[in-house]
Design an enzyme around this catalytic site. Structure first.
Site, PDB file in Angstrom:
ATOM      1  N   GLU A 160       0.149  -0.870  -0.099  1.00 15.32           N
ATOM      2  CA  GLU A 160       0.006   0.115  -0.017  1.00 15.32           C
ATOM      3  C   GLU A 160       1.132   1.732   0.136  1.00 15.32           C
ATOM      4  O   GLU A 160       0.661   2.180   1.381  1.00 15.32           O
ATOM      5  CB  GLU A 160      -0.956  -0.297   1.083  1.00 15.32           C
ATOM      6  CG  GLU A 160      -2.294  -1.562   0.914  1.00 15.32           C
ATOM      7  CD  GLU A 160      -2.339  -1.100   2.173  1.00 15.32           C
ATOM      8  OE1 GLU A 160      -2.969  -0.351   3.202  1.00 15.32           O
ATOM      9  OE2 GLU A 160      -3.123  -2.492   2.293  1.00 15.32           O
ATOM     10  N   GLU A 265      -6.512 -10.461  -1.458  1.00 16.88           N
ATOM     11  CA  GLU A 265      -6.927 -10.639  -0.452  1.00 16.88           C
ATOM     12  C   GLU A 265      -8.662 -10.768  -0.820  1.00 16.88           C
ATOM     13  O   GLU A 265      -8.864  -9.908  -0.282  1.00 16.88           O
ATOM     14  CB  GLU A 265      -6.851  -9.844   0.187  1.00 16.88           C
ATOM     15  CG  GLU A 265      -5.531  -9.198   0.930  1.00 16.88           C
ATOM     16  CD  GLU A 265      -4.443  -8.275   1.944  1.00 16.88           C
ATOM     17  OE1 GLU A 265      -5.626  -7.342   2.250  1.00 16.88           O
ATOM     18  OE2 GLU A 265      -3.789  -7.781   1.932  1.00 16.88           O
TER      19      GLU A 265
HETATM   20  O1  G3I Z   1      -5.561  -8.654  18.923  1.00 14.45           O
HETATM   21  C1  G3I Z   1      -6.212  -7.907  19.150  1.00 14.45           C
HETATM   22  C2  G3I Z   1      -6.657  -8.156  20.677  1.00 14.45           C
HETATM   23  O2  G3I Z   1      -5.692  -8.826  20.990  1.00 14.45           O
HETATM   24  C3  G3I Z   1      -7.460  -7.118  20.865  1.00 14.45           C
HETATM   25  O3  G3I Z   1      -8.137  -7.649  22.146  1.00 14.45           O
HETATM   26  C4  G3I Z   1      -8.443  -6.761  20.157  1.00 14.45           C
HETATM   27  C5  G3I Z   1      -9.454  -5.327  20.415  1.00 14.45           C
HETATM   28  O4  G3I Z   1      -9.815  -5.163  19.761  1.00 14.45           O
HETATM   29  O5  G3I Z   1      -7.350  -6.126  18.656  1.00 14.45           O
HETATM   30  C6  G3I Z   1      -6.747  -7.844  18.645  1.00 14.45           C
HETATM   31  O6  G3I Z   1      -5.802  -6.866  17.390  1.00 14.45           O
HETATM   32  C7  G3I Z   1      -6.909  -7.091  16.137  1.00 14.45           C
HETATM   33  C8  G3I Z   1      -6.343  -7.626  14.949  1.00 14.45           C
HETATM   34  O7  G3I Z   1      -6.669  -7.059  13.828  1.00 14.45           O
HETATM   35  C9  G3I Z   1      -6.792  -9.122  15.414  1.00 14.45           C
HETATM   36  O8  G3I Z   1      -8.153  -9.453  15.223  1.00 14.45           O
HETATM   37  C10 G3I Z   1      -6.120  -5.173  15.622  1.00 14.45           C
HETATM   38  O9  G3I Z   1      -7.549  -4.501  16.678  1.00 14.45           O
HETATM   39  C11 G3I Z   1      -7.084  -4.950  14.332  1.00 14.45           C
HETATM   40  O10 G3I Z   1      -6.596  -3.606  13.968  1.00 14.45           O
HETATM   41  C12 G3I Z   1      -6.651  -5.912  13.424  1.00 14.45           C
HETATM   42  O11 G3I Z   1      -6.772  -5.396  11.915  1.00 14.45           O
HETATM   43  C13 G3I Z   1      -6.530  -6.116  10.886  1.00 14.45           C
HETATM   44  C14 G3I Z   1      -6.016  -4.772   9.716  1.00 14.45           C
HETATM   45  O12 G3I Z   1      -5.379  -5.568   8.637  1.00 14.45           O
HETATM   46  C15 G3I Z   1      -4.524  -4.371  11.125  1.00 14.45           C
HETATM   47  O13 G3I Z   1      -3.807  -4.993  10.944  1.00 14.45           O
HETATM   48  C16 G3I Z   1      -7.681  -7.323  10.181  1.00 14.45           C
HETATM   49  O14 G3I Z   1      -7.550  -8.582  10.996  1.00 14.45           O
HETATM   50  C17 G3I Z   1      -7.325  -8.130   8.925  1.00 14.45           C
HETATM   51  O15 G3I Z   1      -7.527  -8.147   7.586  1.00 14.45           O
HETATM   52  C18 G3I Z   1      -6.355  -6.531   7.486  1.00 14.45           C
HETATM   53  O16 G3I Z   1      -5.433  -6.657   6.700  1.00 14.45           O
HETATM   54  C19 G3I Z   1      -5.348  -6.313   5.922  1.00 14.45           C
HETATM   55  C20 G3I Z   1      -4.390  -6.430   5.316  1.00 14.45           C
HETATM   56  O17 G3I Z   1      -2.986  -6.745   6.146  1.00 14.45           O
HETATM   57  C21 G3I Z   1      -3.275  -5.521   3.742  1.00 14.45           C
HETATM   58  N1  G3I Z   1      -4.798  -5.172   3.336  1.00 14.45           N
HETATM   59  C22 G3I Z   1      -5.955  -5.319   3.960  1.00 14.45           C
HETATM   60  C23 G3I Z   1      -6.590  -5.377   5.121  1.00 14.45           C
HETATM   61  C24 G3I Z   1      -7.631  -5.357   5.887  1.00 14.45           C
HETATM   62  O18 G3I Z   1      -7.416  -4.183   6.166  1.00 14.45           O
END
Ligand code: G3I
Length: 375
Positions: A160, A265
């Site tokens: 990105e 994705e």
């Molecule tokens: O693991 C913590 C947990 O301990 C906590 O209680 C909870 C509270 O909100 O958060 C959890 O972490 C979250 C994590 O996903 C695991 O579920 C984060 O807040 C959340 O921001 C994170 O979101 C991920 C996001 O990327 C940011 O890293 C999404 O699952 C994931 O699907 C998304 O994937 C991205 C790709 O990497 C890049 N392209 C876009 C795509 C969608 O955004």
């Protein structure tokens, strides 16, 4: 009597539907359907990586021959503090993939999002110099790629970095290092594992501006002699965006650079889109309102039909250009796992994937395999 007949008919249709979905999810593995065309992959969360979601794992082992970790290999997870690497989840992911002979993808080395703050500041909180940031990037990439050398087959090296209009995203990597951060990231990754495939990965790739920006960036890198093996089109799409023809234009333009094209994705949101947000920028969030969470009791047939058509249209496109595509990866196993339940509005119920919350293949999975075997 009429009532009994109706009840019996109801039972019969339940049995038929159940056996149909079981048949679909167990006996037509998607990986066989696309054999010789492209890898079919799926993103795994940590519950799956650690074997705690056994139903999901059955699906993964039956249908997919490529995996990527949804979150645990991002820099914030791997190196939350400078020099203190945490490889537990990532090691387990790579072990799972190796045991199941999966084409394993590392996601992602350099991404402005989910990068720990320390990366960009010194001990006083001041922004680091270009040299320091390059050194930190080099150390991160070298440590991570070397650890999984030969086992991770392809890396999302840079994620990105281009905006919708084709200009560079003004991330910390860009503002501190300049556009060279992209070349350097690819070079560090290549030095650490010369055999690994190396990808540039982004969302909204069917937009004309982004398409042109990515093509010119990749062409420039290639002229500089940088190894870029592939371009990942993330494929976070909706029921009515983007146009299939625009997606196709980008596939062809990316393929024209000589890179492999992959859909990295894939998911299809069915939910209303606040302010026509069609990207995947996780920093954009909107307030929850009941009106924008319309399908909490299930998906109406009409919407299910649209979802089906959309998936079929995309897979027809992938099959049409299978000679240019090396992989199609869906971003999660079941609807319940999807990040789209929490983005861009937290706490909604979306239906974007191939398997439902009961671990059943959706009826269009069977249809996808049928269009694939048609000449
Ligand atoms: O693991 C913590 C947990 O301990 C906590 O209680 C909870 C509270 O909100 O958060 C959890 O972490 C979250 C994590 O996903 C695991 O579920 C984060 O807040 C959340 O921001 C994170 O979101 C991920 C996001 O990327 C940011 O890293 C999404 O699952 C994931 O699907 C998304 O994937 C991205 C790709 O990497 C890049 N392209 C876009 C795509 C969608 O955004």
């Amino acid at each position: 009597m009429r009532k009994i007949v109706l009840i019996l008919l109801g039972c019969l249709s339940t049995v038929l539907i159940t056996s149909y979905t079981n048949y679909t999810s167990e006996t037509i593995p998607l990986k066989d359907v696309f054999k010789g065309k492209f890898h079919i992959g799926v993103a795994l969360n940590t519950r799956q990586i650690w074997g705690r979601d056994t139903n999901a794992l059955k699906i993964v082992k039956t249908h997919f021959n490529s995996v990527v970790a949804e979150n645990c290999m991002k820099s914030m997870s791997l190196q939350p503090r400078e020099g203190q690497f945490q490889f537990r989840d990532a090691d387990q992911f790579v072990e799972f993939a190796a045991q199941n002979n999966m084409f394993t993808i590392g996601h992602t080395l350099i991404w402005h999002s989910q990068a720990p703050r320390w990366f960009f500041v010194d001990e006083h909180g001041n922004e680091v110099s270009r040299e320091v940031l390059i050194e930190r990037m080099k150390n991160h990439i070298t440590t991570v790629v070397s650890r999984y050398k030969g086992r991770i087959k392809g890396w999302d090296v840079v994620n990105e970095a281009i905006l919708d209009d084709g200009s560079f995203r003004k991330s910390k990597f860009y503002t501190i290092i300049g556009e060279d951060f992209i070349r350097l990231a690819f070079e560090f990754a290549h030095a650490a594992d010369p055999q690994a495939e190396l990808y540039y990965n982004d969302f909204s790739m069917s937009l004309e501006g982004k398409r042109n920006g990515v093509v010119s960036m990749i062409n420039k890198l290639k002229k500089q002699g940088v190894r870029v093996t592939g371009i990942g089109m993330q494929g976070h799409v909706g029921l009515d965006y983007p146009k299939i023809s625009d997606f196709e234009k980008s596939m062809l333009a990316f393929s024209g650079t000589g890179a492999k094209v992959m859909i990295t994705e894939l998911d299809v949101t069915v939910l209303p889109n606040p302010r026509r947000n069609t990207g995947a920028d996780i920093n954009q969030n909107y307030e929850y309102k009941k009106a924008i969470n319309p399908y909490i009791d299930g998906l109406p047939d009409a919407v299910e039909a649209k979802l089906q058509d959309r998936y079929l249209d995309f897979f027809r496109l992938f099959l049409k250009h299978h000679d240019k595509i090396s992989r199609v990866t869906v971003w999660g196993v079941t609807d319940g796992d999807s990040w789209l339940n929490n983005w861009p509005v937290f706490g909604r119920k979306d239906y974007p994937l191939l398997f439902d919350r009961q671990y059943k293949a959706k009826p269009f999975v069977e249809m996808i395999s049928r269009i694939s075997t048609k000449k």
